[in-house]
Design an enzyme around this catalytic site. Structure first.
Site, PDB file in Angstrom:
ATOM      1  N   ASN A 214      10.485 -28.921  71.991  1.00  0.00           N
ATOM      2  CA  ASN A 214      10.295 -29.779  70.827  1.00  0.00           C
ATOM      3  C   ASN A 214      11.564 -30.622  70.708  1.00  0.00           C
ATOM      4  OD1 ASN A 214      10.492 -30.880  68.191  1.00  0.00           O
ATOM      5  ND2 ASN A 214       9.066 -29.356  67.398  1.00  0.00           N
TER       6      ASN A 214
ATOM      7  N   GLU B  88       6.811 -33.258  69.129  1.00  0.00           N
ATOM      8  CA  GLU B  88       7.464 -34.156  68.167  1.00  0.00           C
ATOM      9  C   GLU B  88       8.121 -35.345  68.869  1.00  0.00           C
ATOM     10  OE1 GLU B  88       8.788 -33.015  64.117  1.00  0.00           O
ATOM     11  OE2 GLU B  88       9.444 -31.189  65.160  1.00  0.00           O
TER      12      GLU B  88
ATOM     13  N   ASP C  76       5.503 -25.608  70.546  1.00  0.00           N
ATOM     14  CA  ASP C  76       6.071 -25.160  69.275  1.00  0.00           C
ATOM     15  C   ASP C  76       4.915 -24.635  68.434  1.00  0.00           C
ATOM     16  OD1 ASP C  76       7.145 -24.813  66.775  1.00  0.00           O
ATOM     17  OD2 ASP C  76       7.871 -26.870  66.547  1.00  0.00           O
TER      18      ASP C  76
ATOM     19  N   ASN D   8       5.266 -22.751  65.641  1.00  0.00           N
ATOM     20  CA  ASN D   8       5.641 -22.582  64.243  1.00  0.00           C
ATOM     21  C   ASN D   8       5.228 -21.214  63.702  1.00  0.00           C
ATOM     22  OD1 ASN D   8       7.184 -24.754  63.010  1.00  0.00           O
ATOM     23  ND2 ASN D   8       5.481 -26.091  63.595  1.00  0.00           N
TER      24      ASN D   8
ATOM     25  N   ASP E 101       8.969 -21.084  69.624  1.00  0.00           N
ATOM     26  CA  ASP E 101       8.494 -21.837  70.787  1.00  0.00           C
ATOM     27  C   ASP E 101       8.107 -20.825  71.867  1.00  0.00           C
ATOM     28  OD1 ASP E 101       9.551 -24.806  70.083  1.00  0.00           O
ATOM     29  OD2 ASP E 101      11.029 -23.296  69.482  1.00  0.00           O
TER      30      ASP E 101
ATOM     31  N   ASP F 292      16.614 -29.639  67.030  1.00  0.00           N
ATOM     32  CA  ASP F 292      16.812 -28.327  66.426  1.00  0.00           C
ATOM     33  C   ASP F 292      16.142 -27.219  67.244  1.00  0.00           C
ATOM     34  OD1 ASP F 292      14.444 -29.572  65.698  1.00  0.00           O
ATOM     35  OD2 ASP F 292      14.467 -28.889  63.616  1.00  0.00           O
ATOM     36  N   HIS F 293      15.389 -27.590  68.281  1.00  0.00           N
ATOM     37  CA  HIS F 293      14.796 -26.645  69.225  1.00  0.00           C
ATOM     38  C   HIS F 293      15.494 -26.776  70.581  1.00  0.00           C
ATOM     39  CE1 HIS F 293      10.925 -25.988  66.880  1.00  0.00           C
ATOM     40  NE2 HIS F 293      11.405 -27.079  66.318  1.00  0.00           N
TER      41      HIS F 293
END
Length: 259
Positions: free
Chosen positions: A7, A34, A145, A147, A219, A248-249
């Site tokens: 991501n 994303e 991802d 979530n 993930d 951030d991943h």
């Protein structure tokens, strides 16, 4: 064969990171989430120069997914069949005989938010489609991802996270439905190798998440038995989170010995 997920939280911002990472880690397939780009803005030429084909499904500002592959992708699918959704969250293709499905699953926002209901409905649609895909593909990877942190140990603070969004029982049950359909989470196969930052794949930008190692494992790389049996590794490349202007991943890479 190496299959990875990342991501990138804006392909426009993170393209140099991806190019540098692929140069030192030339995986066979990379699923991106994303991307946050409309299809006309996708950097096809830059990625072709790096040695990759690309199929993608994007939109401005939000969501967006892509598959990068060294070999030409076949039988491409751009959305969940039978599920009406404006969000661009799914891309699938067959690469060198392996079916790869890349997903950016809904976040849900909060268990009392309408987005949470949408998340569970979306997972239901994914499970129905997956059943059809599994009937046709012996070698299949579902990655991206999700979530969802599957277990308490997939959070930096189980007492804080249990029952909250990303860690609620209905979300975990939705993920378990995918596993029950015939997929395996490859990460736990190599858990003995992981400690510290290597236990997670995402760290919030807020409140010094990276500095405090306040991470989650959300993930995932899920695979059919035929691929699970030949999986030789699954790990997060956590060094990417320490870059300047990082996502951030971080990338998660699974290795398969296909002979």
């Amino acid at each position: 064969m190496q299959i990875a997920t990342w991501n990138v939280n804006s392909l426009n911002v993170r393209l140099p990171h991806i190019q540098a990472w692929l140069e030192k880690t030339p995986v066979d397939v990379l699923a991106l989430q994303e991307t946050k780009l409309t299809d006309d803005k996708f950097p096809i030429d830059d990625l072709r120069e790096a040695g990759y084909h690309a199929v993608f499904n994007g939109q401005k500002t939000y969501n967006g997914v892509a598959l990068l592959s060294k070999a030409a992708p076949q039988d491409v699918v751009h959305a969940l069949p039978g599920f009406e959704d404006d969000a661009k969250r799914v891309i699938a293709a067959t690469v060198d005989g392996v079916r790869v499905i890349g997903v950016y699953c809904p976040n849900g926002k909060d268990i009392d938010n309408p987005s949470y209901t949408y998340k569970l409905e979306w997972f239901g649609a994914l499970a129905r489609w997956l059943a059809d895909e599994l009937s046709r593909h012996d070698k299949l990877v579902l990655t991206g991802d999700f979530n969802i942190a599957p277990r308490p140990q997939d959070t930096y603070d189980a007492d804080k996270w249990e029952g909250r969004i990303l860690c609620s029982e209905p979300e975990r049950a939705a993920l378990q439905t995918l596993l029950d359909a015939g997929l395996a989470d490859l990460w736990p196969l190599f858990e003995a190798d992981k400690e510290g930052r290597h236990c997670f794949t995402w760290w919030d930008y807020r409140n010094g998440g990276w500095a405090r190692n306040a991470g989650l494992r959300i993930d995932h790389v899920l695979a059919t038995p035929a691929l699970r049996e030949v999986c030789t590794g699954c790990k997060a490349h956590v060094g990417e989170r320490g870059r300047k202007r990082p996502s951030d991943h971080v990338p998660v890479v699974a290795d398969f010995d296909l002979g």
